[in-house]
Scaffold this motif. Structure first.
Motif, PDB file in Angstrom:
ATOM      1  N   UNK A 170      -3.664  -5.126  -4.603  1.00  0.00           N
ATOM      2  CA  UNK A 170      -4.027  -4.839  -5.990  1.00  0.00           C
ATOM      3  C   UNK A 170      -4.343  -3.351  -6.170  1.00  0.00           C
ATOM      4  N   UNK A 171      -4.330  -2.932  -7.422  1.00  0.00           N
ATOM      5  CA  UNK A 171      -4.683  -1.555  -7.787  1.00  0.00           C
ATOM      6  C   UNK A 171      -5.652  -1.615  -8.958  1.00  0.00           C
ATOM      7  N   UNK A 172      -6.715  -0.837  -8.894  1.00  0.00           N
ATOM      8  CA  UNK A 172      -7.679  -0.783  -9.997  1.00  0.00           C
ATOM      9  C   UNK A 172      -7.892   0.676 -10.407  1.00  0.00           C
ATOM     10  N   UNK A 173      -7.747   0.924 -11.681  1.00  0.00           N
ATOM     11  CA  UNK A 173      -8.035   2.265 -12.224  1.00  0.00           C
ATOM     12  C   UNK A 173      -9.454   2.251 -12.786  1.00  0.00           C
ATOM     13  N   UNK A 174     -10.266   3.194 -12.334  1.00  0.00           N
ATOM     14  CA  UNK A 174     -11.672   3.243 -12.729  1.00  0.00           C
ATOM     15  C   UNK A 174     -11.936   4.522 -13.513  1.00  0.00           C
ATOM     16  N   UNK A 175     -12.649   4.384 -14.639  1.00  0.00           N
ATOM     17  CA  UNK A 175     -13.041   5.591 -15.383  1.00  0.00           C
ATOM     18  C   UNK A 175     -14.503   5.472 -15.807  1.00  0.00           C
ATOM     19  N   UNK A 176     -15.101   6.621 -16.052  1.00  0.00           N
ATOM     20  CA  UNK A 176     -16.513   6.654 -16.437  1.00  0.00           C
ATOM     21  C   UNK A 176     -16.620   6.670 -17.958  1.00  0.00           C
ATOM     22  N   UNK A 177     -17.476   5.821 -18.465  1.00  0.00           N
ATOM     23  CA  UNK A 177     -17.681   5.720 -19.911  1.00  0.00           C
ATOM     24  C   UNK A 177     -19.151   5.421 -20.179  1.00  0.00           C
ATOM     25  N   UNK A 178     -19.800   6.319 -20.927  1.00  0.00           N
ATOM     26  CA  UNK A 178     -21.225   6.145 -21.250  1.00  0.00           C
ATOM     27  C   UNK A 178     -22.069   5.933 -19.993  1.00  0.00           C
ATOM     28  N   UNK A 179     -21.840   6.811 -19.001  1.00  0.00           N
ATOM     29  CA  UNK A 179     -22.596   6.835 -17.745  1.00  0.00           C
ATOM     30  C   UNK A 179     -22.396   5.584 -16.888  1.00  0.00           C
ATOM     31  N   UNK A 180     -21.422   4.762 -17.225  1.00  0.00           N
ATOM     32  CA  UNK A 180     -21.087   3.585 -16.429  1.00  0.00           C
ATOM     33  C   UNK A 180     -19.633   3.686 -15.983  1.00  0.00           C
ATOM     34  N   UNK A 181     -19.350   3.093 -14.828  1.00  0.00           N
ATOM     35  CA  UNK A 181     -17.977   3.048 -14.339  1.00  0.00           C
ATOM     36  C   UNK A 181     -17.363   1.702 -14.700  1.00  0.00           C
ATOM     37  N   UNK A 182     -16.186   1.757 -15.305  1.00  0.00           N
ATOM     38  CA  UNK A 182     -15.529   0.533 -15.780  1.00  0.00           C
ATOM     39  C   UNK A 182     -14.077   0.482 -15.300  1.00  0.00           C
ATOM     40  N   UNK A 183     -13.527  -0.730 -15.314  1.00  0.00           N
ATOM     41  CA  UNK A 183     -12.129  -0.921 -14.931  1.00  0.00           C
ATOM     42  C   UNK A 183     -11.251  -0.609 -16.140  1.00  0.00           C
ATOM     43  N   UNK A 184     -10.436   0.404 -16.012  1.00  0.00           N
ATOM     44  CA  UNK A 184      -9.540   0.796 -17.106  1.00  0.00           C
ATOM     45  C   UNK A 184      -8.269  -0.040 -17.106  1.00  0.00           C
ATOM     46  N   UNK A 202     -12.586 -11.470 -15.435  1.00  0.00           N
ATOM     47  CA  UNK A 202     -13.927 -10.980 -15.113  1.00  0.00           C
ATOM     48  C   UNK A 202     -13.878  -9.537 -14.590  1.00  0.00           C
ATOM     49  N   UNK A 203     -12.866  -9.264 -13.788  1.00  0.00           N
ATOM     50  CA  UNK A 203     -12.726  -7.912 -13.232  1.00  0.00           C
ATOM     51  C   UNK A 203     -12.568  -6.878 -14.344  1.00  0.00           C
ATOM     52  N   UNK A 204     -11.837  -7.245 -15.368  1.00  0.00           N
ATOM     53  CA  UNK A 204     -11.537  -6.287 -16.444  1.00  0.00           C
ATOM     54  C   UNK A 204     -12.744  -5.965 -17.320  1.00  0.00           C
ATOM     55  N   UNK A 205     -13.834  -6.699 -17.165  1.00  0.00           N
ATOM     56  CA  UNK A 205     -15.038  -6.382 -17.947  1.00  0.00           C
ATOM     57  C   UNK A 205     -16.184  -5.916 -17.042  1.00  0.00           C
ATOM     58  N   UNK A 206     -15.883  -5.696 -15.759  1.00  0.00           N
ATOM     59  CA  UNK A 206     -16.917  -5.237 -14.834  1.00  0.00           C
ATOM     60  C   UNK A 206     -17.356  -3.810 -15.144  1.00  0.00           C
ATOM     61  N   UNK A 207     -18.633  -3.517 -14.855  1.00  0.00           N
ATOM     62  CA  UNK A 207     -19.132  -2.160 -14.927  1.00  0.00           C
ATOM     63  C   UNK A 207     -20.237  -1.993 -13.889  1.00  0.00           C
ATOM     64  N   UNK A 208     -20.423  -0.749 -13.438  1.00  0.00           N
ATOM     65  CA  UNK A 208     -21.431  -0.477 -12.414  1.00  0.00           C
ATOM     66  C   UNK A 208     -21.875   0.980 -12.519  1.00  0.00           C
ATOM     67  N   UNK A 209     -22.950   1.293 -11.821  1.00  0.00           N
ATOM     68  CA  UNK A 209     -23.485   2.659 -11.862  1.00  0.00           C
ATOM     69  C   UNK A 209     -22.678   3.630 -11.013  1.00  0.00           C
ATOM     70  N   UNK A 210     -21.978   3.100 -10.010  1.00  0.00           N
ATOM     71  CA  UNK A 210     -21.164   3.955  -9.140  1.00  0.00           C
ATOM     72  C   UNK A 210     -19.811   3.296  -8.891  1.00  0.00           C
ATOM     73  N   UNK A 211     -18.839   4.094  -8.484  1.00  0.00           N
ATOM     74  CA  UNK A 211     -17.518   3.568  -8.158  1.00  0.00           C
ATOM     75  C   UNK A 211     -17.617   2.641  -6.949  1.00  0.00           C
TER      76      UNK A 211
END
Length: 516
Positions: A170-184, A202-211
């Motif tokens: 799999x491949x996941x693109x991650x970007x930072x939005x409003x100080x949170x990291x989300x799956x783009x 579920x993966x597509x709505x995940x967010x976290x403080x770090x990558x």
């Protein structure tokens, strides 16, 4: 700042599409009526096309444009041209007669111009759209678009190809939005990994403080029932402002890691090449648009207004002030302000020696970028107009080797900006075009040269025009509902501005230089 110039040019594409979609029924009706007439072998277009095979191609082209312009819900500039090109190659694998191609697209464009409102910018946008469309379908040009759209399109293309040809789970693109990291974006290789679709959602709505936390969350969701967790490995690559996670089997990792590094390298090279082509096209388009905008000006005032508005319409600036350069006095005098207080601009008459940046642009005939206006401009102007970063450019008539005036440009009150080479190139070319347009209003009284005498007020011009038509001062006063004393004052003021000997001399100059 280059992305801002690209955005200005890109706006013409979307203006053209929006305009056509607003007039969809009228345009399609006319296009389809022509198809009907061609099938019946009627009309002037039939006599130009003649061959039945070419006539059938007209119907195919209309169907294609209808699909990609009018039936798509959301328009993406690059995707539209790419999809059109792809369908075009499939529909006409051997191409089509160049003569017929031009005739058909000229007709299609003519219909659009006929059906839309008489607004110059809309017609200019339509002309630009069809010009780009023709060149794209003929394969002779790259369609320009915003840098962000290029990057997004290329990224999607590259990642889908990677997933297709490299054994990645799999491949996941991650970007930072409003100080949170989300799956783009999340891409799954379904041949290698069977996962319930609910986990993907579920993966597509995940967010976290770090990558790192986000990576672990994705890994747990996808491989929670996988007994061979130790056999999986995630590699991270950073491109621009996003992180990309690549999951592969551990045994494939050495080869895949090299391929991922190659992917990053090739992506950046390809992006750079495309942007370079796009930038070259965009500054040239901006200059062409500006030139067309000036061509329809009929008076000095209209020319000056179009110069000011043109720099804002076609370059990434928000405000523009136009000045004349009065050589005998060595001063700059305000002519017009666009998106800035015009009355205040017209009050300005300042020695060029008081503003070193203006002096530099007069001496060198080149644009000058000023990052901090407070270091180069009198304090009163910095405060009055809230100047920050700005560009000063000469209105330079190359055929005479004369600086007739200049423009001061910025991106709004208190805004800092940088200027790139492409924008500066476009600006320089535009200034030269503007200088040539102003040249016909230039005069050389008593060994000096200036445009200053064109700063006649509306009333001064009205009075001169009436006197030139044979009105007496008394009759002109009655016609304008003014006192005779006021009319005399206007005449005296006009004589002074025109550097004339008397009333007759002033009228002669005003007529000669197209003021009245």
């Amino acid at each position: 700042m280059m992305s801002a110039l690209n955005s200005k040019i890109e706006q013409f594409f979307y203006l053209a599409v929006d305009t056509m979609r607003e007039n969809k029924d009228e345009i399609l009706h006319e296009w389809e009526q022509m198809n009907f007439r061609l099938q019946k072998k009627q009309g002037p277009l039939y006599s130009l096309l003649l061959q039945d095979s070419v006539i059938s191609q007209y119907a195919q082209i209309v169907s294609m444009l209808k699909k990609h312009i009018f039936e798509v819900k959301e328009i993406n500039r690059y995707k539209m041209f790419t999809d059109l090109k792809s369908e075009w190659n499939k529909t006409f694998p051997k191409g089509m007669d160049h003569h017929a191609f031009i005739i058909i697209f000229t007709f299609l464009e003519k219909v659009v111009h006929k059906k839309i409102a008489k607004i110059h910018q809309k017609h200019q946008a339509i002309q630009y759209f069809f010009s780009e469309l023709i060149m794209k379908l003929l394969g002779s040009s790259f369609c320009p678009l915003a840098e962000a759209d290029i990057r997004e399109y290329l990224m999607k293309e590259y990642l889908h190809h990677l997933l297709q040809y490299i054994p990645l789970n799999w491949i996941a693109r991650i970007h930072q939005q409003e100080k949170k990291y989300r799956v783009k974006e999340f891409l799954l290789n379904e041949e290698l990994l069977q996962v319930d679709s609910s986990w993907i959602d579920m993966i597509r709505i995940l967010e976290a403080d770090t990558v790192d936390f986000l990576e672990k969350a994705i890994f747990r969701l996808l491989h929670s029932e996988d007994v061979s967790l130790k056999d999986k490995k995630v590699l991270m690559a950073n491109i621009e402002d996003e992180a990309i996670l690549f999951c592969a089997n551990k045994e494939d990792y050495p080869v895949i890691s090299r391929l991922i590094r190659l992917f990053c390298h090739m992506f950046k090279i390809n992006e750079s090449v495309i942007l370079s082509k796009m930038n070259e096209s965009n500054w040239k388009d901006a200059v062409i648009f500006f030139n067309e905008w000036l061509m329809s000006a009929k008076t000095f005032e209209e020319t000056v207004e179009r110069i000011a508005s043109g720099f804002v319409k076609y370059l990434p600036f928000e405000r523009c002030a136009v000045f004349s350069y009065i050589q005998e006095k060595q001063v700059m005098a305000g002519l017009f302000g666009y998106a800035v207080d015009d009355r205040e601009i017209k009050k300005i008459e300042e020695s060029i020696y008081a503003i070193p940046a203006v002096l530099e642009t007069v001496v060198t005939s080149q644009p000058v970028y000023v990052e901090d206006a407070s270091s180069a401009f009198p304090k009163k102007y910095v405060q009055q107009f809230q100047l920050e970063s700005l560009v000063i450019a000469p209105l330079y008539a190359m055929t005479k080797g004369l600086v007739l005036g200049g423009v001061i440009l910025d991106q709004g009150e208190g805004k800092q900006f940088k200027i790139d080479g492409e924008t500066m190139t476009a600006l320089l070319k535009m200034c030269q075009h503007a200088g040539e347009y102003l040249l016909k209003y230039w005069h050389e009284p008593e060994g000096s040269s200036s445009l200053s005498y064109f700063q006649l007020s509306t009333r001064e011009k009205e009075v001169l025009k009436l006197i030139a038509s044979g009105y007496s001062i008394k009759e002109a006063a009655a016609h304008l509902y003014l006192s005779e004393y006021t009319v005399r004052d206007y005449i005296t003021s006009a004589i002074k501005k025109l550097e004339s000997k008397n009333r007759s001399h002033a009228i002669a100059k005003a007529i000669k230089y197209n003021i009245i």
